[in-house]
Design a protein around this motif. Structure first.
Motif, PDB file in Angstrom:
ATOM      1  N   ALA A  13       0.983  -0.862   0.090  1.00 14.43           N
ATOM      2  CA  ALA A  13      -0.150   0.295   0.375  1.00 14.43           C
ATOM      3  C   ALA A  13       0.785   1.393   0.069  1.00 14.43           C
ATOM      4  N   VAL A  14       1.774   1.116   0.926  1.00 14.50           N
ATOM      5  CA  VAL A  14       2.504   2.369   0.474  1.00 14.50           C
ATOM      6  C   VAL A  14       3.668   2.442  -0.636  1.00 14.50           C
ATOM      7  N   THR A  15       4.147   1.499  -1.441  1.00 18.86           N
ATOM      8  CA  THR A  15       4.585   1.170  -2.271  1.00 18.86           C
ATOM      9  C   THR A  15       3.828   2.014  -3.482  1.00 18.86           C
ATOM     10  N   LEU A  16       2.773   1.785  -3.685  1.00 18.99           N
ATOM     11  CA  LEU A  16       2.016   1.960  -4.406  1.00 18.99           C
ATOM     12  C   LEU A  16       1.341   3.814  -4.741  1.00 18.99           C
ATOM     13  N   LEU A  17       1.150   3.766  -2.832  1.00 15.60           N
ATOM     14  CA  LEU A  17       0.733   5.849  -2.374  1.00 15.60           C
ATOM     15  C   LEU A  17       2.039   6.625  -3.073  1.00 15.60           C
ATOM     16  N   LEU A  18       2.843   5.832  -2.733  1.00 19.22           N
ATOM     17  CA  LEU A  18       4.355   6.833  -2.616  1.00 19.22           C
ATOM     18  C   LEU A  18       4.265   7.095  -4.590  1.00 19.22           C
ATOM     19  N   PHE A  19       4.131   5.461  -5.537  1.00 24.22           N
ATOM     20  CA  PHE A  19       4.578   5.523  -6.731  1.00 24.22           C
ATOM     21  C   PHE A  19       2.921   6.515  -7.232  1.00 24.22           C
ATOM     22  N   LYS A  20       1.756   6.046  -6.723  1.00 29.08           N
ATOM     23  CA  LYS A  20       1.099   7.144  -7.641  1.00 29.08           C
ATOM     24  C   LYS A  20       1.245   8.932  -6.836  1.00 29.08           C
ATOM     25  N   SER A  21       1.861   8.923  -5.970  1.00 30.43           N
ATOM     26  CA  SER A  21       2.222  10.345  -5.495  1.00 30.43           C
ATOM     27  C   SER A  21       3.565  10.884  -6.549  1.00 30.43           C
ATOM     28  N   GLY A  22       4.259   9.921  -7.454  1.00 30.82           N
ATOM     29  CA  GLY A  22       5.082  10.749  -7.879  1.00 30.82           C
ATOM     30  C   GLY A  22       6.561  10.961  -7.310  1.00 30.82           C
ATOM     31  N   LYS A  23       6.215  10.254  -6.398  1.00 29.62           N
ATOM     32  CA  LYS A  23       7.350  10.956  -5.242  1.00 29.62           C
ATOM     33  C   LYS A  23       8.769   9.797  -5.493  1.00 29.62           C
ATOM     34  N   VAL A  24       8.535   8.794  -6.009  1.00 32.74           N
ATOM     35  CA  VAL A  24       9.136   7.500  -6.231  1.00 32.74           C
ATOM     36  C   VAL A  24       9.130   7.191  -7.432  1.00 32.74           C
ATOM     37  N   ARG A  25       9.804   7.318  -7.993  1.00 31.44           N
ATOM     38  CA  ARG A  25       9.812   6.623 -10.031  1.00 31.44           C
ATOM     39  C   ARG A  25      11.647   6.152 -10.566  1.00 31.44           C
ATOM     40  N   ALA A  26      11.208   4.953 -10.947  1.00 28.84           N
ATOM     41  CA  ALA A  26      12.505   4.195 -11.555  1.00 28.84           C
ATOM     42  C   ALA A  26      13.282   4.608 -12.721  1.00 28.84           C
ATOM     43  N   THR A  27      13.400   5.462 -11.748  1.00 25.22           N
ATOM     44  CA  THR A  27      14.411   6.418 -12.685  1.00 25.22           C
ATOM     45  C   THR A  27      15.965   5.494 -12.913  1.00 25.22           C
ATOM     46  N   PRO A  28      16.820   5.824 -14.220  1.00 28.25           N
ATOM     47  CA  PRO A  28      18.114   5.179 -14.693  1.00 28.25           C
ATOM     48  C   PRO A  28      18.577   4.702 -13.554  1.00 28.25           C
ATOM     49  N   ARG A  29      19.211   5.262 -12.944  1.00 29.90           N
ATOM     50  CA  ARG A  29      20.329   5.933 -11.977  1.00 29.90           C
ATOM     51  C   ARG A  29      19.634   4.685 -11.024  1.00 29.90           C
ATOM     52  N   ALA A  30      18.767   4.641  -9.860  1.00 34.24           N
ATOM     53  CA  ALA A  30      18.342   3.863  -9.182  1.00 34.24           C
ATOM     54  C   ALA A  30      17.948   2.692 -10.321  1.00 34.24           C
ATOM     55  N   MET A  31      17.631   2.257 -11.128  1.00 38.76           N
ATOM     56  CA  MET A  31      17.982   1.147 -11.803  1.00 38.76           C
ATOM     57  C   MET A  31      18.552   0.495 -11.629  1.00 38.76           C
ATOM     58  N   ARG A  32      20.296   1.163 -12.074  1.00 32.17           N
ATOM     59  CA  ARG A  32      21.462   0.531 -11.328  1.00 32.17           C
ATOM     60  C   ARG A  32      21.431  -0.178 -10.403  1.00 32.17           C
ATOM     61  N   PHE A  33      21.639   1.007  -9.630  1.00 30.17           N
ATOM     62  CA  PHE A  33      21.781   0.435  -8.171  1.00 30.17           C
ATOM     63  C   PHE A  33      20.450  -0.699  -7.923  1.00 30.17           C
ATOM     64  N   PHE A  34      18.983  -1.014  -8.292  1.00 28.39           N
ATOM     65  CA  PHE A  34      18.979  -2.331  -7.820  1.00 28.39           C
ATOM     66  C   PHE A  34      19.907  -3.709  -8.609  1.00 28.39           C
ATOM     67  N   MET A  35      19.920  -3.304  -9.962  1.00 33.21           N
ATOM     68  CA  MET A  35      20.543  -4.196 -10.288  1.00 33.21           C
ATOM     69  C   MET A  35      22.013  -4.503 -10.047  1.00 33.21           C
ATOM     70  N   ILE A  36      23.197  -3.863  -9.585  1.00 33.64           N
ATOM     71  CA  ILE A  36      23.702  -4.376  -8.073  1.00 33.64           C
ATOM     72  C   ILE A  36      23.196  -4.730  -7.170  1.00 33.64           C
ATOM     73  N   ALA A  37      22.775  -4.044  -6.453  1.00 35.19           N
ATOM     74  CA  ALA A  37      22.043  -4.986  -4.960  1.00 35.19           C
ATOM     75  C   ALA A  37      21.731  -6.120  -5.693  1.00 35.19           C
ATOM     76  N   ILE A  38      20.957  -6.263  -6.782  1.00 36.59           N
ATOM     77  CA  ILE A  38      20.048  -7.483  -6.453  1.00 36.59           C
ATOM     78  C   ILE A  38      21.067  -8.781  -7.169  1.00 36.59           C
ATOM     79  N   ILE A  39      21.832  -8.270  -7.783  1.00 33.98           N
ATOM     80  CA  ILE A  39      23.122  -9.598  -7.997  1.00 33.98           C
ATOM     81  C   ILE A  39      23.630  -9.831  -6.932  1.00 33.98           C
ATOM     82  N   GLY A  40      24.291  -8.626  -5.900  1.00 31.44           N
ATOM     83  CA  GLY A  40      24.794  -8.758  -4.609  1.00 31.44           C
ATOM     84  C   GLY A  40      24.072  -9.428  -3.987  1.00 31.44           C
TER      85      GLY A  40
END
Length: 306
Positions: free
Chosen positions: A180-207
């Motif tokens: 619910a919190v994630t959906l509200l943050l997404f709908k409000s536009g405060k959290v987005r899947a930016t390219p920099r965040a995507m790169r961090f996500f890929m590094i973290a998920i591999i680790g």
């Protein structure tokens, strides 16, 4: 189509679902009135239901014209396109299958529940791969995956809740709260899947994947005797390593939801075919299952440390 946190949204079928097929053009130099590919269209004929040159159009009454223009324009559902309602309904169906599967392992005998848990884990893994790489979504296989994951989650919950009473309900509440919190943050536009965040996500998920693999091997070989492996046998400032790993994994799962929401939003906006709402529902189900597992494991580690 934006790439999602799951490889489910990265398949060729989902990315190319919104691309319109090319319209064949008549080759250069085709005589007027002659169709390409050898077809002839004479002036007196009516190809494809169109009126010929000498045909008088059928007159319409004022009332018929008024009704025609007063009708609402066709929406995405009328044109066979994916809508948010489609995704919500199909995700609800998948979650209902998960709950049904979990209920089975929660009510049967303990020995049978353990067997069903193993079947659910292995079968769910296989169907996850099949549904991920399948070009066209199959509702039956997606619902079967959800039911098998329900067997696994029910068995896992039964074991951990028996050791630490109450963690099952807490994990359900925690999963719904994060969603619910994630959906509200997404709908409000405060959290987005930016390219920099995507790169961090890929590094973290591999680790995280490397750690999980090493931890599993050490548990299988008996190198560590703890029920959670390195997660509880290693401590940092008196805090089990699993607490830090669990918080990281929950954060990764939450951000994966953000990327799933982004893919679904762009799919609806660009007019993906309606059948791909099953793909979206499958992706959300995979992420929610992952999120639940990480939350209940973190709660069990915290309870075991008391």
């Amino acid at each position: 189509m934006a790439l999602g946190g799951n490889p489910i949204f990265n398949g060729k079928s989902f990315r190319g679902a919104t691309q319109a097929p090319p319209v064949p053009q008549a080759p250069y130099g085709t005589p007027y009135g002659q169709q390409p590919y050898g077809g002839q269209a004479s002036y007196g004929q009516q190809p494809y239901g169109q009126q010929g040159w000498g045909t008088q159009p059928q007159s319409m009454s004022d009332e018929q014209l008024r009704q025609m223009y007063s009708q609402p324009s066709a929406g995405p559902a009328d044109t066979g396109r994916m809508t948010f309602d489609d995704v919500i309904m199909k995700t609800a169906a998948c979650l209902a299958a998960v709950v049904a599967g979990a209920a089975v392992t929660l009510v049967v005998a303990q020995g049978l529940a353990s067997l069903l848990m193993i079947v659910g884990a292995l079968g769910g893994f296989v169907l996850a791969l099949v549904n991920t790489f399948k070009k066209q979504p199959s509702p039956a296989l997606i619902l079967a995956y959800a039911a098998l994951e329900g067997l696994f989650l029910g068995g896992l919950t039964r074991i951990l809740d028996g050791m630490f009473p109450g963690v099952g309900l807490q994990a359900v509440i925690g999963t719904l709260s994060v969603f619910a919190v994630t959906l509200l943050l997404f709908k409000s536009g405060k959290v987005r899947a930016t390219p920099r965040a995507m790169r961090f996500f890929m590094i973290a998920i591999i680790g995280y994947a490397v750690f999980a693999l090493i931890n599993m091997i050490m548990m299988w070989t008996g190198a560590v005797q703890s029920p959670f492996g390195l997660r509880t046998s290693v401590e940092i400032f008196g805090i089990p390593l699993g607490v830090f790993i669990g918080l990281l994994a929950i954060g990764l799962a939450a951000f994966s939801l953000i990327m799933d929401f982004t893919s679904i939003e762009e799919g609806v906006r660009s007019g993906a075919p309606q059948r791909f709402s099953w793909t979206a529902a499958f992706g959300l189900t995979v992420t929610l299952v992952w999120l639940y597992v990480e939350i209940i494991r973190l709660l069990a580690i915290l309870r075991g440390d008391d």
